[in-house]
Design an enzyme around this catalytic site. Structure first.
Site, PDB file in Angstrom:
ATOM      1  N   HIS A  19       0.846  -1.207   0.000  1.00 40.68           N
ATOM      2  CA  HIS A  19       0.000   0.000   0.000  1.00 40.68           C
ATOM      3  C   HIS A  19       0.880   1.255   0.000  1.00 40.68           C
ATOM      4  O   HIS A  19       0.613   2.209  -0.729  1.00 40.68           O
ATOM      5  CB  HIS A  19      -0.886   0.049   1.256  1.00 40.68           C
ATOM      6  CG  HIS A  19      -1.932  -1.022   1.340  1.00 40.68           C
ATOM      7  ND1 HIS A  19      -2.109  -1.798   2.450  1.00 40.68           N
ATOM      8  CD2 HIS A  19      -2.873  -1.419   0.443  1.00 40.68           C
ATOM      9  CE1 HIS A  19      -3.117  -2.638   2.244  1.00 40.68           C
ATOM     10  NE2 HIS A  19      -3.592  -2.436   1.037  1.00 40.68           N
ATOM     11  N   LYS A  43     -17.570  -6.869   7.688  1.00 43.69           N
ATOM     12  CA  LYS A  43     -16.302  -7.569   7.894  1.00 43.69           C
ATOM     13  C   LYS A  43     -15.967  -7.640   9.372  1.00 43.69           C
ATOM     14  O   LYS A  43     -16.417  -6.832  10.166  1.00 43.69           O
ATOM     15  CB  LYS A  43     -15.183  -6.848   7.138  1.00 43.69           C
ATOM     16  CG  LYS A  43     -15.121  -7.222   5.671  1.00 43.69           C
ATOM     17  CD  LYS A  43     -13.770  -6.811   5.094  1.00 43.69           C
ATOM     18  CE  LYS A  43     -13.671  -7.131   3.613  1.00 43.69           C
ATOM     19  NZ  LYS A  43     -12.440  -6.600   3.028  1.00 43.69           N
ATOM     20  N   ARG A  92      -1.832  -5.971  -8.556  1.00 43.40           N
ATOM     21  CA  ARG A  92      -0.580  -6.706  -8.316  1.00 43.40           C
ATOM     22  C   ARG A  92      -0.352  -7.746  -9.389  1.00 43.40           C
ATOM     23  O   ARG A  92       0.762  -7.976  -9.826  1.00 43.40           O
ATOM     24  CB  ARG A  92      -0.641  -7.420  -6.952  1.00 43.40           C
ATOM     25  CG  ARG A  92      -0.622  -6.478  -5.771  1.00 43.40           C
ATOM     26  CD  ARG A  92      -1.113  -7.163  -4.524  1.00 43.40           C
ATOM     27  NE  ARG A  92      -2.513  -7.561  -4.679  1.00 43.40           N
ATOM     28  CZ  ARG A  92      -3.265  -8.028  -3.709  1.00 43.40           C
ATOM     29  NH1 ARG A  92      -2.759  -8.204  -2.507  1.00 43.40           N
ATOM     30  NH2 ARG A  92      -4.528  -8.357  -3.929  1.00 43.40           N
ATOM     31  N   SER A 130      -2.923  -7.770   2.858  1.00 43.13           N
ATOM     32  CA  SER A 130      -3.240  -7.595   4.286  1.00 43.13           C
ATOM     33  C   SER A 130      -3.726  -8.908   4.882  1.00 43.13           C
ATOM     34  O   SER A 130      -3.427  -9.229   6.030  1.00 43.13           O
ATOM     35  CB  SER A 130      -4.315  -6.528   4.470  1.00 43.13           C
ATOM     36  OG  SER A 130      -3.851  -5.287   4.038  1.00 43.13           O
TER      37      SER A 130
HETATM   38  O1  PNS Z   1      -8.940  -3.032  -0.008  1.00 42.10           O
HETATM   39  P1  PNS Z   1     -10.238  -3.593  -0.488  1.00 42.10           P
HETATM   40  O2  PNS Z   1     -10.952  -4.286   0.638  1.00 42.10           O
HETATM   41  O3  PNS Z   1     -10.062  -4.448  -1.710  1.00 42.10           O
HETATM   42  O4  PNS Z   1     -11.154  -2.335  -0.917  1.00 42.10           O
HETATM   43  C1  PNS Z   1     -12.409  -2.516  -1.493  1.00 42.10           C
HETATM   44  C2  PNS Z   1     -13.161  -1.166  -1.558  1.00 42.10           C
HETATM   45  C3  PNS Z   1     -13.216  -0.513  -0.194  1.00 42.10           C
HETATM   46  C4  PNS Z   1     -12.466  -0.231  -2.517  1.00 42.10           C
HETATM   47  C5  PNS Z   1     -14.597  -1.473  -2.089  1.00 42.10           C
HETATM   48  O5  PNS Z   1     -15.154  -2.519  -1.355  1.00 42.10           O
HETATM   49  C6  PNS Z   1     -15.530  -0.265  -2.017  1.00 42.10           C
HETATM   50  O6  PNS Z   1     -15.354   0.697  -2.696  1.00 42.10           O
HETATM   51  N1  PNS Z   1     -16.564  -0.357  -1.141  1.00 42.10           N
HETATM   52  C7  PNS Z   1     -17.530   0.699  -0.921  1.00 42.10           C
HETATM   53  C8  PNS Z   1     -18.936   0.302  -1.367  1.00 42.10           C
HETATM   54  C9  PNS Z   1     -19.117   0.519  -2.853  1.00 42.10           C
HETATM   55  O7  PNS Z   1     -18.938   1.598  -3.369  1.00 42.10           O
HETATM   56  N2  PNS Z   1     -19.494  -0.566  -3.547  1.00 42.10           N
HETATM   57  C10 PNS Z   1     -19.690  -0.582  -4.979  1.00 42.10           C
HETATM   58  C11 PNS Z   1     -18.378  -0.883  -5.686  1.00 42.10           C
HETATM   59  S1  PNS Z   1     -18.602  -1.093  -7.407  1.00 42.10           S
END
Ligand code: PNS
Length: 160
Positions: A19, A43, A92, A130
């Site tokens: 990150h 979560k 990645r 993570s």
């Molecule tokens: O680090 P991560 O857990 O892969 O991040 C995922 C994240 C937080 C970017 C994604 O889950 C997110 O944007 N969640 C917010 C809800 C949302 O907007 N959902 C629609 C996505 S198309």
């Protein structure tokens, strides 16, 4: 000229060197970068949102144009509210691509004015996540070189 604000969203449970690599790259090309932690009730995180924010604030100190924030609900609603033009995500490996593409296109459907920009972290971090860091720490392995020293200390304390 208009300043470009990018949002770098994620769970950051906890922030890893991968990150940080991406934050460094983003901070170089965007005028402002907001690292945004999702407050996700579903979560079961290892670190609370406030612990994650604290760690992120500590390790992003070297970059004056990087801020740390928390958001809930839709990322596009948050990005619109912040007047951001860009969402930054890291890729990645090919395995990340499908999920990221789906998310980027859905986000574009929700808010066509915001672009998702993908960047690749250094290949040394291509296998780092993570989730694996949490697992290694829980099982007593070393997470040195995978996370910043401040996070390593917190992980040790958390699983002790
Ligand atoms: O680090 P991560 O857990 O892969 O991040 C995922 C994240 C937080 C970017 C994604 O889950 C997110 O944007 N969640 C917010 C809800 C949302 O907007 N959902 C629609 C996505 S198309």
């Amino acid at each position: 000229m208009k300043a470009v604000l990018a949002i770098y969203p994620g769970s950051f449970d906890p922030v890893t060197n991968g990150h940080l690599d991406l934050i460094g790259r983003g901070a170089k090309i965007f005028d402002r970068l907001v690292v945004a932690v999702l407050r996700n009730m579903e979560k079961d995180p290892l670190f609370s949102v406030s612990e994650r924010l604290e760690m992120l604030r500590e390790v992003t100190q070297p970059w004056p144009n990087v801020e740390v924030d928390v958001f809930e609900g839709l990322l596009m609603d948050y990005a619109r509210h912040k007047n951001a033009q860009v969402v930054l995500r890291g890729i990645r490996a090919i395995s990340d691509y499908e999920y990221e593409l789906q998310m980027a296109l859905m986000n574009r459907k929700l808010e066509p004015r915001i672009e998702t920009v993908f960047m690749m972290p250094a290949e040394a971090y291509s296998y780092l996540s993570s989730r694996l860091v949490r697992e290694i720490a829980r099982l007593g392995g070393s997470v040195k070189d995978l996370v910043p020293p401040a996070v390593e200390e917190r992980l040790k304390a958390k699983v002790a």
